[in-house]
Structures are given as structure tokens and as C-alpha cells.
Scaffold this active site. Structure first.
Site, PDB file in Angstrom:
ATOM      1  N   LYS A   1     -10.568  18.781   5.031  1.00 58.98           N
ATOM      2  CA  LYS A   1     -11.554  17.707   4.830  1.00 58.98           C
ATOM      3  C   LYS A   1     -10.958  16.355   5.249  1.00 58.98           C
ATOM      4  CE  LYS A   1     -10.122  17.105   0.004  1.00 58.98           C
ATOM      5  NZ  LYS A   1     -10.319  17.599  -1.357  1.00 58.98           N
TER       6      LYS A   1
ATOM      7  N   TYR B   1       2.147 -14.600   8.532  1.00 63.36           N
ATOM      8  CA  TYR B   1       1.254 -15.410   7.712  1.00 63.36           C
ATOM      9  C   TYR B   1       1.959 -15.882   6.435  1.00 63.36           C
ATOM     10  CZ  TYR B   1      -2.671 -14.003  10.636  1.00 63.36           C
ATOM     11  OH  TYR B   1      -3.521 -13.806  11.698  1.00 63.36           O
TER      12      TYR B   1
HETATM   13  C1  LIG Z   1      -9.271  18.516  -1.851  1.00 57.99           C
HETATM   14  C2  LIG Z   1      -9.506  19.788  -2.539  1.00 57.99           C
HETATM   15  C3  LIG Z   1      -8.549  20.816  -2.506  1.00 57.99           C
HETATM   16  C4  LIG Z   1      -7.168  20.642  -1.944  1.00 57.99           C
HETATM   17  O1  LIG Z   1      -6.368  19.931  -2.860  1.00 57.99           O
HETATM   18  P1  LIG Z   1      -4.818  19.661  -2.593  1.00 57.99           P
HETATM   19  O2  LIG Z   1      -4.367  18.928  -3.796  1.00 57.99           O
HETATM   20  O3  LIG Z   1      -4.747  18.786  -1.369  1.00 57.99           O
HETATM   21  O4  LIG Z   1      -4.174  20.966  -2.380  1.00 57.99           O
HETATM   22  C5  LIG Z   1      -8.901  22.044  -3.048  1.00 57.99           C
HETATM   23  N1  LIG Z   1     -10.109  22.233  -3.630  1.00 57.99           N
HETATM   24  C6  LIG Z   1     -11.030  21.258  -3.707  1.00 57.99           C
HETATM   25  C7  LIG Z   1     -12.320  21.547  -4.368  1.00 57.99           C
HETATM   26  C8  LIG Z   1     -10.764  19.992  -3.178  1.00 57.99           C
HETATM   27  O5  LIG Z   1     -11.682  19.028  -3.275  1.00 57.99           O
END
Ligand SMILES: *Cc1c(COP(=O)(O)O)cnc(C)c1O
Length: 324
Positions: A30, A234
Site C-alpha cells: 500500500k 534561512y
Molecule cells: C499496513 C497493514 C499491514 C502491514 O503492517 P506492517 O506493520 O507494515 O507489517 C498489515 N495489515 C493491515 C490491515 C495493514 O493496514
């Protein structure tokens, strides 16, 4: 021009390590694969043999549709899609409105963020039966798996009991048994059983201990100068009485580096003063390049945040280059 390098060797090492716990990996890619580049990472995952992934929304699913056997969309907003796209069901009301036939049921076992309640599982299963949906998976998410605490075990236990109930229901109604997945990265090594699939994100990218960093960020030198009894940037928050050489490099907060006012530690040198939108100043004379970071676990120590937060914000405009 800055460049993001994606270390294929380290990525494959991380995937092999996860595989040794459970070879069935539902890889979480994602948010542009945690900033690494969703297409770049998808190609590499496919090459490694990953067949299933999770994405944030329908747009991401659309981009990588051709790479995998199944793509689970965590937060689907449209209806009816390709056969290799599955929708996470985050609430009973979403299930009632849903028209996409391939689903994973998310169950709230304690995080209280998304998912149907345990008491709603029976109703949900009957709805699935009635609407003739294909229940491909059942999952839940841990709230506190990076710590040593009892929440993880309680959630695990609830999930395990639900699993038995759901399997019985499916057998009774001659439904195909869905696959069960629970473990995110930090839970991988903590559970007595990781069930059918594991669902890691950050471990793949090496953003936690015991996994190898996958992203490095390298910026180009733009100009070099020497100052004495003067400041830089800055508000000149960095001031040097002595003579110092400074190099300006072409990366700033517009590229996703967190804002800083008083420098930060880079791989081989140190940034000084305030970061600008497109530049920062570093100590020393660099003719070509400066490595901003090659291990996010070290770089994050400069800031009051987590590795995920920096990685996902590294600008998608920066070119991703795969190295062995
Ligand atoms: C983002 C997510 C993961 C992965 O989590 P990590 O901590 O990066 O391993 C797994 N399951 C769900 C539902 C998530 O939203």
C-alpha cells in the site's frame, strides 16, 4: 537530481527471512509500496514468486493488476472489479452495500479501527451466503504487536477461536474454506501459529530490526562554498566561527524529508541549519553525490517519528533505480 536506490539483494533477503516463518506471503504494498515505488516493487515481488499483495485503494489495484494472482484492496470505494481483485470488508454496512463478489472479511479483535465486531460474524456469514459472495479470506489486525504485551495474545486467541467457528460454518454450508491471515511484520516472530498467510509490510522494506534496508536516498551536489564567522540557510540557524566547507545538495522537504531547523545526521556527513524546500547544506566538500540515508532505521533517529512515516513520504517524483 536525487535518486532512490532499491536494493534487490536486501529485498530478497527480507522475503526469504519472512518465507522461513511462513512461505505464504500476502505482501503489503500500500501507499506506493511504503514509498519505494509500487511498480518497481511489484516487478521484484513477482520475480521472487509473490502471488498475493495488499494495496490501499482501487487506484493502486488498477496499476498493478497484471502482476499478481490476487490483490486485496484494504479500503475499496467502487464496486465490481476484476476477478483477481478482492475487497476487504471493514464493516457490516459496507458488506450490505457491497456488490463486488470477491471478499475478505476483516474482524475487529481489539484494535477498534476497522472490521466487523465478533458478535456480527454470524450475521455477516449469513449475508455472504445469501448474496453468494466468494469469501476468500478472513483477517484481523494487531494493535500492539511491536511491544511485548498481552493484547497480541488476546487478539490471537480470539482470532483462533473465530477461525474454528468460520471453518465449521463453511463446511456446514458447503462453502470453500477461506484462508486466514493475521500476522503483520512485528507479529511474525511472536505467534505460536501464523495461520494460512502472513501479511507483512515494513519487514519487506527493512524498516524494523533484523531486516535489511531496501531504500537508499542519494542527492546530487549543486554548489560548494566556504564560510567563516558566518551562517548558512534561512535564518542562519547554523553559524560557524571557524572556516568550514559546505556543499548544497538537491534535496529538501518538498521531497519528503521531514523539516528540521538545526541540521540532521546523514550517512557520511551532517546537514546543518534549516532544510529548504529543495535543498540542504551539508558539512564538507562533495563534488558529486551525498548519501542522505542508506538505512532508514538510522536516519529516523534524527526525528520524532517512525520509519514508515519517512519512507511513505519520499516523493514519487524521485527516480527509483534497482541495484543488486
Ligand atoms: C499496513 C497493514 C499491514 C502491514 O503492517 P506492517 O506493520 O507494515 O507489517 C498489515 N495489515 C493491515 C490491515 C495493514 O493496514
Amino acid at each position: 537530481m536525487a535518486t532512490v536506490y532499491i536494493n534487490k539483494t536486501n529485498l530478497f533477503k527480507n522475503l526469504s527471512k519472512i518465507s522461513s516463518i511462513n512461505p505464504n506471503i500476502l505482501a503489503v504494498i500500500k501507499d506506493n509500496a511504503y514509498g519505494h515505488g509500487i511498480i518497481t516493487i511489484s516487478k521484484l515481488l513477482k520475480e521472487f514468486g509473490i502471488k498475493r499483495v495488499c494495496v490501499r485503494n482501487n487506484n493502486e489495484a488498477e496499476i498493478i493488476k497484471g502482476f499478481f494472482e490476487e490483490i486485496l484492496v484494504f479500503n475499496p470505494k467502487t464496486n465490481r472489479n476484476a476477478v483477481n481483485i478482492s475487497y476487504a470488508i471493514n464493516s457490516l454496512s459496507q458488506l450490505k452495500k457491497n456488490r463486488h463478489p470477491y471478499i475478505h472479511l476483516k474482524i475487529n479483535t481489539g484494535m477498534n479501527r476497522n472490521g466487523i465486531e465478533i458478535e456480527e460474524v454470524e450475521e455477516a456469514l449469513n449475508l455472504i451466503l445469501e448474496k453468494n459472495f466468494e469469501l476468500r479470506g478472513v483477517f484481523s489486525h494487531f494493535c500492539c504487536s511491536e511491544e511485548e504485551n498481552t493484547d497480541t495474545f488476546i487478539q490471537y486467541q480470539k482470532f483462533k477461536e473465530l477461525r474454528e467457528k468460520i471453518i465449521k460454518f463453511c463446511q456446514k454450508h458447503s462453502l470453500k474454506t477461506p484462508y486466514f491471515h493475521l500476522a503483520n511484520s512485528t507479529a511474525l516472530s511472536k505467534l505460536p501459529d501464523t495461520f494460512d498467510y502472513v501479511r507483512p509490510g515494513i519487514a519487506i522494506y527493512g524498516g524494523i530490526e533484523e531486516y535489511e534496508p531496501v531504500m537508499s536516498l542519494v542527492a546530487d551536489a549543486v554548489s560548494i562554498r566556504e564560510i567563516e564567522n558566518d551562517g548558512v540557510g534561512y535564518n542562519k540557524t547554523f553559524f560557524s566561527k571557524e572556516k568550514v566547507k559546505l556543499t548544497t545538495i538537491d534535496i529538501g522537504y518538498a521531497d519528503g524529508i521531514p523539516y528540521f531547523r538545526h541540521g540532521c545526521k546523514l550517512k557520511d556527513t551532517q546537514a546543518v541549519g534549516k532544510i529548504s524546500m529543495d535543498y540542504m547544506s551539508v558539512l564538507g566538500k562533495f563534488k558529486k553525490e551525498v548519501v542522505v540515508f542508506d538505512d532508514i532505521k538510522e536516519f529516523v533517529k534524527n526525528f520524532d517519528t517512525i520509519t514508515y512515516d519517512i519512507l511513505v513520504k519520499i516523493s514519487p517524483r524521485i527516480k527509483r533505480v534497482v541495484i543488486e
